[in-house]
Scaffold this motif. Structure first.
Motif, short mmCIF file in Angstrom:
data_model
loop_
_atom_site.label_atom_id
_atom_site.label_comp_id
_atom_site.label_asym_id
_atom_site.label_seq_id
_atom_site.Cartn_x
_atom_site.Cartn_y
_atom_site.Cartn_z
N THR A 105 43.09 95.45 85.12
CA THR A 105 42.86 95.46 83.68
C THR A 105 41.59 96.25 83.37
O THR A 105 40.52 95.95 83.91
CB THR A 105 42.75 94.02 83.14
N THR A 106 41.70 97.24 82.49
CA THR A 106 40.58 98.09 82.15
C THR A 106 39.62 97.42 81.17
O THR A 106 40.05 96.88 80.14
CB THR A 106 41.07 99.42 81.53
N TRP A 107 38.34 97.49 81.48
CA TRP A 107 37.28 96.97 80.61
C TRP A 107 37.02 97.98 79.50
O TRP A 107 36.58 99.10 79.75
CB TRP A 107 36.05 96.76 81.46
N ASP A 126 38.34 103.16 88.58
CA ASP A 126 39.54 103.98 88.62
C ASP A 126 39.51 105.00 87.49
O ASP A 126 38.56 105.05 86.70
CB ASP A 126 40.78 103.08 88.49
N GLY A 127 40.55 105.81 87.40
CA GLY A 127 40.69 106.78 86.32
C GLY A 127 42.15 107.19 86.22
O GLY A 127 42.89 107.13 87.21
N THR A 156 46.00 101.11 78.20
CA THR A 156 45.07 102.13 77.72
C THR A 156 45.59 103.53 77.98
O THR A 156 45.04 104.51 77.45
CB THR A 156 43.69 101.96 78.40
N THR A 157 46.64 103.68 78.78
CA THR A 157 47.11 105.02 79.15
C THR A 157 47.66 105.80 77.96
O THR A 157 47.54 107.03 77.91
CB THR A 157 48.21 104.94 80.24
N ILE A 222 41.52 111.87 83.90
CA ILE A 222 41.26 112.11 82.48
C ILE A 222 40.55 110.97 81.76
O ILE A 222 40.34 111.05 80.54
CB ILE A 222 42.57 112.45 81.76
N SER A 223 40.19 109.91 82.47
CA SER A 223 39.56 108.78 81.78
C SER A 223 38.73 107.95 82.75
O SER A 223 38.83 108.11 83.96
CB SER A 223 40.64 107.88 81.16
N LYS A 224 37.92 107.07 82.18
CA LYS A 224 37.22 106.05 82.96
C LYS A 224 38.04 104.76 82.86
O LYS A 224 38.34 104.32 81.75
CB LYS A 224 35.81 105.81 82.42
N GLU A 225 38.39 104.20 83.98
CA GLU A 225 39.17 102.96 84.01
C GLU A 225 38.47 101.94 84.91
O GLU A 225 38.86 101.75 86.07
CB GLU A 225 40.60 103.22 84.49
#
Length: 340
Positions: A105-107, A126-127, A156-157, A222-225
């Motif tokens: 689960t992404t914060w 992760d990302g 969030t994707t 492409i993101s901070k996870e």
């Protein structure tokens, strides 16, 4: 904010009195009285949380739950794993169905401030990335302009995907599904050009494809996870227990304390190690735990490095490099406050 966030916020409002009452009575007391920890897990992701044919759960997130059970009960098996979809995970935690959510689960700010929940740390940095077929001839996400992308709803994707294509002025078609299983099946069936989710998930899901070697993970992240365990607002003691369980596993790796040598460490004269294993000081009592709480975690589950390598690292099928998840002493981001 997507429709699932909105639904989760609405649910938080309607069940606030339930969650508040549970926090007041104390999650630790409820877990002890019940005799088992209820852990919200994923519906099956190799390396992070997945049951075998006999129903035995393994994975990085699973081991965090087992570590909490070890700290509380001195028994890592006193956990009931409850599979939760991305759509249901937050309401299940809010309502008290589970004591702890540990399932990739992404914060994010909205989740941390709008759902009545607290993130207890980051157990995997992760990302988001992309998986494509080699025959597509694409070696960069920047070459996916005009393509169709499979993704899962309620994560969030979707937002990250929209942000990435908009910022690069590229058009795309989103093909969204309610579950990860449906999303992967659609990708393999050729209903989209690429599949996007956290990079860790891409490596795990690629193993389940008919011919894994026919697919590649593109280099772009492409993101901070930041992925981590989640608990309800209102019970700081339970938050401390979950948070320091993760910190204990990191500190153990940094101190060289392993599942194999933790008993020998009981004889150590090193003050940091003495505090860790509980032979000096009373650091468990303020949390309602025994003073050997950290010793129990390592004895039964292992330190962070051991758990990482076994589940997702070189000792696993995924063979993911430590990278950002290495200790801070080795160029990574994993860092824990000291026990003192």
């Amino acid at each position: 904010m997507n429709k699932f966030y909105a639904a989760a916020i609405a649910a938080a409002a309607t069940i606030a009195c339930v969650g508040g009452a549970q926090a007041q009575t104390g999650t630790l007391a409820q877990v002890k009285s019940r005799g088992i920890l209820h852990c919200g897990s994923g519906t099956g992701l190799a390396g992070f949380g997945i049951p075998d044919a006999q129903g035995n759960w393994t994975g990085l997130d699973v081991d965090l739950c087992r570590a909490v059970a070890a700290a509380v009960f001195n028994d890592p098996l006193k956990v009931k794993f409850i599979p939760l979809s991305a759509k249901d995970r937050f309401t299940s935690l809010q309502s008290g169905e589970v004591d702890l959510l540990s399932r990739t689960t992404t914060w994010t700010l909205s989740r941390d401030t709008s759902l009545g929940l607290n993130f207890a740390g980051v157990n995997y940095y992760d990302g988001q990335g992309f998986l494509v077929r080699k025959k597509l001839g694409v070696d960069s996400a920047l070459k996916l302009a005009g393509g169709s992308i499979c993704t899962q709803q309620g994560t969030t994707t979707e937002l990250n995907l929209a942000d990435y294509f908009r910022s690069n002025k590229m058009k795309y078609e989103v093909v969204a599904f309610a579950s990860n299983t449906e999303t992967v099946k659609a990708y393999e069936a050729g209903r989209c050009d690429a599949f996007t989710t956290d990079a860790s998930g891409l490596y795990a899901e690629r193993l389940n494809l008919t011919t894994p070697a026919d697919h590649i993970v593109l280099p772009e992240i492409i993101s901070k996870e930041p992925l981590g365990p989640v608990v309800r607002h209102g019970d700081d003691n339970w938050l401390d227990i979950v948070k320091w369980t993760h910190f204990a596993m990191l500190n153990a790796e940094e101190l060289g304390i392993t599942k194999a040598n933790v008993d020998e460490m009981l004889k150590s004269d090193n003050p940091e190690i003495k505090r860790f294993v509980g032979t000096e000081g009373k650091f468990g009592e303020p949390m309602g735990l025994t003073n050997d709480w950290a010793y129990r975690i390592i004895k039964h589950v292992g330190n962070y490095g051991e758990v990482f390598e076994k589940n997702v690292g070189q000792g696993s099928l995924l063979k993911i490099a430590r990278g950002q998840n290495a200790l801070w002493t080795k160029g990574g981001l994993q860092y824990a406050p000291p026990i003192r």
